[in-house]
Design a protein around this motif. Sequence first.
Motif, mmCIF file in Angstrom:
data_model
loop_
_atom_site.group_PDB
_atom_site.id
_atom_site.type_symbol
_atom_site.label_atom_id
_atom_site.label_comp_id
_atom_site.label_asym_id
_atom_site.label_seq_id
_atom_site.Cartn_x
_atom_site.Cartn_y
_atom_site.Cartn_z
ATOM 1 N N GLU A 102 20.137 -1.006 5.177
ATOM 2 C CA GLU A 102 18.688 -0.579 5.105
ATOM 3 C C GLU A 102 17.891 -1.480 3.941
ATOM 4 O O GLU A 102 16.731 -1.690 4.050
ATOM 5 N N ASP A 103 18.592 -1.867 2.898
ATOM 6 C CA ASP A 103 18.169 -2.674 1.770
ATOM 7 C C ASP A 103 17.879 -3.902 2.001
ATOM 8 O O ASP A 103 16.570 -4.506 1.784
ATOM 9 N N MET A 104 18.638 -4.535 2.995
ATOM 10 C CA MET A 104 18.484 -5.783 3.683
ATOM 11 C C MET A 104 17.286 -5.602 4.546
ATOM 12 O O MET A 104 16.482 -6.589 4.719
ATOM 13 N N LYS A 105 17.100 -4.664 5.497
ATOM 14 C CA LYS A 105 15.944 -4.575 6.405
ATOM 15 C C LYS A 105 14.560 -4.564 5.397
ATOM 16 O O LYS A 105 13.592 -4.910 6.030
ATOM 17 N N ARG A 106 14.644 -3.789 4.410
ATOM 18 C CA ARG A 106 13.427 -3.896 3.475
ATOM 19 C C ARG A 106 13.116 -5.205 3.092
ATOM 20 O O ARG A 106 11.755 -5.586 3.214
ATOM 21 N N VAL A 107 13.800 -5.935 2.627
ATOM 22 C CA VAL A 107 13.613 -7.273 2.144
ATOM 23 C C VAL A 107 13.255 -8.136 3.493
ATOM 24 O O VAL A 107 12.116 -9.006 3.303
ATOM 25 N N GLN A 108 13.758 -7.806 4.642
ATOM 26 C CA GLN A 108 13.392 -8.672 5.777
ATOM 27 C C GLN A 108 12.056 -8.486 6.197
ATOM 28 O O GLN A 108 11.325 -9.485 6.608
ATOM 29 N N ARG A 109 11.461 -7.216 6.200
ATOM 30 C CA ARG A 109 10.088 -6.790 6.609
ATOM 31 C C ARG A 109 9.221 -7.498 5.677
ATOM 32 O O ARG A 109 8.202 -7.887 5.759
ATOM 33 N N SER A 110 9.665 -7.563 4.121
ATOM 34 C CA SER A 110 8.660 -8.037 3.376
ATOM 35 C C SER A 110 8.402 -9.522 3.272
ATOM 36 O O SER A 110 7.534 -10.087 2.843
ATOM 37 N N LYS A 121 15.998 -19.974 -11.317
ATOM 38 C CA LYS A 121 15.690 -19.022 -12.097
ATOM 39 C C LYS A 121 14.506 -18.336 -11.714
ATOM 40 O O LYS A 121 13.389 -18.901 -11.554
ATOM 41 N N ALA A 122 14.149 -17.060 -11.447
ATOM 42 C CA ALA A 122 13.226 -16.226 -11.190
ATOM 43 C C ALA A 122 12.705 -15.676 -11.957
ATOM 44 O O ALA A 122 13.218 -14.863 -12.910
ATOM 45 N N SER A 123 11.268 -15.885 -12.207
ATOM 46 C CA SER A 123 10.574 -15.340 -13.395
ATOM 47 C C SER A 123 9.620 -14.034 -13.153
ATOM 48 O O SER A 123 9.204 -13.548 -13.869
ATOM 49 N N SER A 124 9.582 -14.047 -11.734
ATOM 50 C CA SER A 124 8.388 -12.831 -11.467
ATOM 51 C C SER A 124 8.872 -12.424 -9.861
ATOM 52 O O SER A 124 9.703 -13.113 -9.012
ATOM 53 N N VAL A 125 8.160 -11.367 -9.507
ATOM 54 C CA VAL A 125 8.373 -10.765 -7.893
ATOM 55 C C VAL A 125 8.118 -12.103 -7.125
ATOM 56 O O VAL A 125 8.941 -12.288 -5.999
ATOM 57 N N ASP A 126 7.041 -12.575 -7.280
ATOM 58 C CA ASP A 126 6.407 -13.457 -6.250
ATOM 59 C C ASP A 126 7.523 -14.687 -6.183
ATOM 60 O O ASP A 126 7.517 -15.260 -5.039
ATOM 61 N N GLN A 169 9.642 -3.792 -2.956
ATOM 62 C CA GLN A 169 9.103 -2.564 -3.049
ATOM 63 C C GLN A 169 7.591 -2.703 -3.972
ATOM 64 O O GLN A 169 6.494 -2.328 -3.641
ATOM 65 N N ASP A 170 7.977 -3.702 -4.851
ATOM 66 C CA ASP A 170 6.724 -4.002 -5.779
ATOM 67 C C ASP A 170 5.613 -4.580 -5.032
ATOM 68 O O ASP A 170 4.369 -4.329 -5.364
ATOM 69 N N LYS A 171 6.038 -5.633 -4.169
ATOM 70 C CA LYS A 171 4.849 -6.221 -3.447
ATOM 71 C C LYS A 171 4.453 -5.378 -2.444
ATOM 72 O O LYS A 171 3.069 -5.460 -2.512
ATOM 73 N N GLN A 172 4.919 -4.359 -1.993
ATOM 74 C CA GLN A 172 4.489 -3.442 -1.083
ATOM 75 C C GLN A 172 3.555 -2.355 -1.726
ATOM 76 O O GLN A 172 2.259 -2.177 -1.119
ATOM 77 N N LEU A 173 3.867 -2.124 -3.047
ATOM 78 C CA LEU A 173 2.820 -1.260 -3.793
ATOM 79 C C LEU A 173 1.820 -2.269 -4.183
ATOM 80 O O LEU A 173 0.624 -1.503 -4.296
ATOM 81 N N GLN A 174 1.782 -3.153 -4.438
ATOM 82 C CA GLN A 174 0.848 -4.067 -4.706
ATOM 83 C C GLN A 174 -0.478 -4.105 -3.619
ATOM 84 O O GLN A 174 -1.342 -4.491 -3.694
ATOM 85 N N ALA A 175 0.247 -4.357 -2.426
ATOM 86 C CA ALA A 175 -0.448 -4.416 -1.061
ATOM 87 C C ALA A 175 -0.996 -3.118 -0.809
ATOM 88 O O ALA A 175 -2.241 -3.347 -0.061
ATOM 89 N N ASP A 176 -0.592 -2.024 -0.836
ATOM 90 C CA ASP A 176 -1.205 -0.758 -0.661
ATOM 91 C C ASP A 176 -2.303 -0.588 -1.852
ATOM 92 O O ASP A 176 -2.498 -0.728 -2.569
#
Length: 428
Positions: free
Chosen positions: A197-205, A284-289, A420-427
């Motif tokens: 389910e976690d993988m599917k959440r990322v898949q949808r994003s 290295k990742a510095s942010s969600v995006d 999840q953060d991306k989804q919250l920003q989009a809502d």
Amino acid sequence: MESPGTSNDEPLSPTGRMFLRPEMSQIINVAMGLKNPVNLDFIKSLKTELANSIISKHLSDFALSPLSTEKPLWEVHIMTDLKCLISRVHHGLGDGMSLMSLLLALARRVDDATYNKMPTLEQVVGGSDGGDGGNNSGGRKKNGLWGFIKAILLTVTFGLEFVGRTLWVRDKRTVISGGDGVELWPRKVATAKFCLEDMKRVQRSIRNGVKFPSTINDVLFGVISWGLSKYLEARSINAPEEGLKITGLAMASMRKQPGLQETSDSRTWSSKFGTILLPVYYHKASSVDVLLGYVKRDKSMLDRKKQSLEAHFSYFLGTLAMTCFGPKAASLLFRRILCNTTFTISNMVGLKEEIALAGNPINYLRVSISGSPHAIIMHMVSYQGQADMQILVAKDIIPDPEFLAKCFQDALLQLKFAAQDKQLQADP
């Protein structure tokens, strides 16, 4: 086992013949955790996770134990005290899809009191991942003439890269690099556990803004890329340079019938697959995006691989070498590719429902393959909403596979939180 001259022998595929060579002898090890103690009398007619470390130790020992050619090239080890059954099958007899088809033929669903219902495969993608890799011929046909031209261009590009890997091109050495002879080194096994389910959440994003539907394989490859970056950062004496290329090897089924195979037809047995080069890059990742952006970049690369005929080209190259020069030349060719790359990755679509063998429910299903000079060999199989990725490492190169498994698990969690953060920003 029948003698080579008897009429009961079944011919092997070119890939199967190659795997019988001592240079390329590989064994598929499957661990099935059972819910109840094993009834040996019942088994003849045909885990709980209490001792996970002991089972992993057995699998590590099996990695250096070849199968004797004086008997059938398979074994079944029944570990009564550990509630576990370990089967060992020579890769020359079958690949992942044919063995999964055999398991489905033998198993029955636990939720059926009569034990007559056959289990079904987990549907985990927008389309359907076919198992060991798959292709995208439907997508090429849909794009018409331009799709055909693009497929040819991509095939030529990836084909030249593939030929280069068989000759002189190799990955830069890192703390996770293997090489010639590493298949004989002591091994350790660890398991990375993922929630589908976690993988599917990322898949949808990552579905929006990309041309092809996202799949679990896209997410898995993003997890591998980010997890290896985390491990390299933690274990390298000198920090790797940003964008360092690390190449993996994946298998793609070349069978005419996609998905599960008809087990009664002997032609569906033996190994029949091509290989695909899959590059990942240290970052290295510095942010969600930025983190999700790396996953989208990996997905874009996978889409180009699917559009190409790289797997068919590699299968043709191996078959040509087998036909013209024999199995020894073909095995040496494939071994060169293994020695010039860093890791093996495979993902098999697993079972949706809980299953039982001989009336004994199975708690987990894990697969690993031994006999490769890679220092990291990863195989993921999903079962009942969870995906277990078995990580087989050369312990003198990677002494802490448990930490490596944690890097992969943390990578998925970070990707999930980023989604999840991306989804919250989009809502709104």
